[in-house]
Design an enzyme around this catalytic site. Structure first.
Site, PDB file in Angstrom:
ATOM      1  N   ARG A  58       0.835  -1.216   0.000  1.00 47.78           N
ATOM      2  CA  ARG A  58       0.000   0.000   0.000  1.00 47.78           C
ATOM      3  C   ARG A  58       0.866   1.260   0.000  1.00 47.78           C
ATOM      4  O   ARG A  58       0.447   2.320  -0.461  1.00 47.78           O
ATOM      5  CB  ARG A  58      -0.972   0.003   1.198  1.00 47.78           C
ATOM      6  CG  ARG A  58      -1.785   1.283   1.320  1.00 47.78           C
ATOM      7  CD  ARG A  58      -3.118   1.105   2.044  1.00 47.78           C
ATOM      8  NE  ARG A  58      -3.009   0.371   3.276  1.00 47.78           N
ATOM      9  CZ  ARG A  58      -2.559   0.873   4.438  1.00 47.78           C
ATOM     10  NH1 ARG A  58      -2.172   2.140   4.501  1.00 47.78           N
ATOM     11  NH2 ARG A  58      -2.490   0.125   5.508  1.00 47.78           N
ATOM     12  N   TYR A 111     -14.895  15.942 -16.762  1.00 48.80           N
ATOM     13  CA  TYR A 111     -15.397  14.562 -16.748  1.00 48.80           C
ATOM     14  C   TYR A 111     -16.444  14.443 -15.622  1.00 48.80           C
ATOM     15  O   TYR A 111     -16.273  15.025 -14.551  1.00 48.80           O
ATOM     16  CB  TYR A 111     -14.213  13.607 -16.539  1.00 48.80           C
ATOM     17  CG  TYR A 111     -14.648  12.224 -16.155  1.00 48.80           C
ATOM     18  CD1 TYR A 111     -15.476  11.486 -16.997  1.00 48.80           C
ATOM     19  CD2 TYR A 111     -14.266  11.662 -14.942  1.00 48.80           C
ATOM     20  CE1 TYR A 111     -15.910  10.218 -16.625  1.00 48.80           C
ATOM     21  CE2 TYR A 111     -14.686  10.391 -14.571  1.00 48.80           C
ATOM     22  CZ  TYR A 111     -15.515   9.685 -15.422  1.00 48.80           C
ATOM     23  OH  TYR A 111     -15.949   8.447 -15.049  1.00 48.80           O
ATOM     24  N   ASP A 183      -5.559  17.876 -15.612  1.00 48.56           N
ATOM     25  CA  ASP A 183      -5.905  16.516 -16.035  1.00 48.56           C
ATOM     26  C   ASP A 183      -5.477  16.394 -17.496  1.00 48.56           C
ATOM     27  O   ASP A 183      -6.074  17.002 -18.388  1.00 48.56           O
ATOM     28  CB  ASP A 183      -7.409  16.284 -15.867  1.00 48.56           C
ATOM     29  CG  ASP A 183      -7.821  14.852 -16.224  1.00 48.56           C
ATOM     30  OD1 ASP A 183      -7.131  14.228 -17.054  1.00 48.56           O
ATOM     31  OD2 ASP A 183      -8.837  14.383 -15.695  1.00 48.56           O
ATOM     32  N   LYS A 208      -6.640   5.162 -19.720  1.00 50.11           N
ATOM     33  CA  LYS A 208      -6.920   5.571 -21.092  1.00 50.11           C
ATOM     34  C   LYS A 208      -5.680   5.370 -21.979  1.00 50.11           C
ATOM     35  O   LYS A 208      -5.269   4.250 -22.196  1.00 50.11           O
ATOM     36  CB  LYS A 208      -7.434   7.017 -21.079  1.00 50.11           C
ATOM     37  CG  LYS A 208      -8.546   7.259 -20.040  1.00 50.11           C
ATOM     38  CD  LYS A 208      -9.749   6.399 -20.308  1.00 50.11           C
ATOM     39  CE  LYS A 208     -10.966   6.541 -19.419  1.00 50.11           C
ATOM     40  NZ  LYS A 208     -10.961   7.048 -18.110  1.00 50.11           N
TER      41      LYS A 208
END
Ligand SMILES: Cc1ncc(COP(=O)(O)O)c(C=O)c1O
Length: 392
Positions: A58, A111, A183, A208
């Protein structure tokens, strides 16, 4: 000093070395949750940050770290932190920058889930948000208040392809001492590098163009060592949106062809945009590469290429649009983007359904808008499919 490596070389070599144990040219998937210490003293030193090394996946993992180092290199940042999704990256970075009582500026078109995070969620924690039209950077300057602690930009914006002048907004942010977060999902670092334009942080949905094959959900943030250290130590550790080693490995595999893919996506999208712009059933096409796109000049200034994303409106409104989406045979009716295959979707009822309908209309996400992520098929086939669907 020898000349620094070019972008295509760095895509392959940055952050990765043959495995020191075996010489494997491809980094192994370190599929482990925890790492054994040689002594109690070493365990303590690692927890205290006095000794480098891994503790628990983690907090860090060698496969994931290779992906982070590669992304930091490609975006030109000091460090990067990988996440289990683009939304985990976006929310963690924003939460690291603001406290209750602060204010954030974002562009009007975002988005859907990012919009929902700002509009519906972060406000519950006492942070106010202004969604403004950033096509004119003067609007950004005018909207800054003494409480503004972050300027968040998506460019090209999903799904209208609206651009923000990154150099201008970065200068405004610098002057006011406010970090600018970008972004960069739609462009990818192949086509746009916001840090080189003066911005402070880049976030990606690595799902993406970075992964590029439609087989992984992932995110990454790139920025200063100080901020990334804080993001990792507080938000990755305590919120736990960690990227798994297998997903990191898929990204490292996918990214090797990122530049080849993104340039081919761009070539194909240019052909599809030109075809749609001349089609009798199409009302309007939004693609920064078209000469009549209102921000075409800005696109040429700040992007190396125009990318694989476009949107269009068909004549006949929502009903006709629905018929087109139901009539495609090659294009896949699916959300997400940047995959090898061409994907078609309807923002108003899918990716942007969470945005208030009146707000959608106001910012140009009309009910008739169709979004296309142009894939790597032969462009003639994509065009033929869209043509038969538009005539159906
Ligand atoms: C521009 C943009 N940013 C962020 C995201 C969120 O990424 P993820 O789905 O990996 O959480 C998306 C997803 O579609 C997106 O299009």
């Amino acid at each position: 000093m020898s000349k620094p490596w070019g972008f295509n070389t760095r895509i392959l070599h940055a952050g990765e070395k043959p495995d020191p144990g075996t010489g494997a040219i491809t980094i192994p998937i370190y599929q482990t949750s925890t790492f054994v210490f040689e002594s109690a003293e070493q365990g303590q030193a690692r927890f205290e940050g006095r000794e480098e090394g891994y503790v628990y996946t983690r907090l860090g993992n060698p496969t994931t770290r290779a992906f982070e180092l590669k992304m930091a290199d490609l975006e030109g940042g000091e460090d990067a932190v990988a996440f289990s999704s683009g939304m985990a990256a976006i929310s963690s970075v924003l939460m690291a920058l603001v406290n209750a009582g602060d204010h954030v500026l974002t562009n009007a078109v975002l988005y859907g889930s990012t919009y929902d995070f700002f509009h519906g969620m972060i406000s519950r924690y006492g942070v106010s948000v202004s969604h403004i039209d950033m096509t004119d950077p003067a609007n950004v300057r005018a909207a800054i208040t003494p409480r503004t602690k972050a300027i968040y930009v998506e460019t090209p914006a999903n799904p209208t392809m609206t651009l923000t002048d990154l150099r201008a907004v970065a200068a405004i942010g610098k002057e006011a001492g406010i970090p600018v977060i970008v972004d960069n999902t739609f462009a990818s670092p192949v086509l746009q590098r916001p840090l080189a334009l003066g911005c402070d942080v880049v976030v990606h949905s690595a799902t993406k163009y970075i992964g590029g094959h439609g087989d992984v959900i992932a995110g990454v943030a790139i920025g200063s060592r100080e901020l990334m250290g804080r993001v990792r130590a507080e938000f990755l550790r305590n919120l736990g949106g960690v990227l798994g080693p297998f997903e990191a490995w898929l990204l490292l595999r996918g990214i090797k062809t990122m530049a080849l893919r993104v340039w081919r996506h761009t070539e194909n999208a240019t052909k599809v945009a030109e075809f749609l712009a001349s089609h009798p059933m199409v009302e309007k096409v939004y693609y920064p590469g078209l000469l009549d796109f209102p921000q075409h000049e800005l696109a040429r200034r700040q992007m190396d290429g125009m990318g694989g994303m476009l949107s269009f409106e068909v004549k006949g409104g929502v009903e006709k649009g629905r018929r087109v989406m139901n009539a495609v045979r090659l294009c896949e009716l699916a959300v997400s983007l940047g995959d090898t295959q061409t994907l078609i979707e309807h923002p108003a009822s899918m990716t942007h359904a969470v945005v208030d309908p009146a707000e959608r209309q106001r910012v140009g996400i009309t009910d008739g808008l169709i979004r296309l992520s142009v894939g790597l098929e032969d462009p003639e086939d994509i065009i033929a499919d869209l043509d038969q669907a538009l005539r159906a």
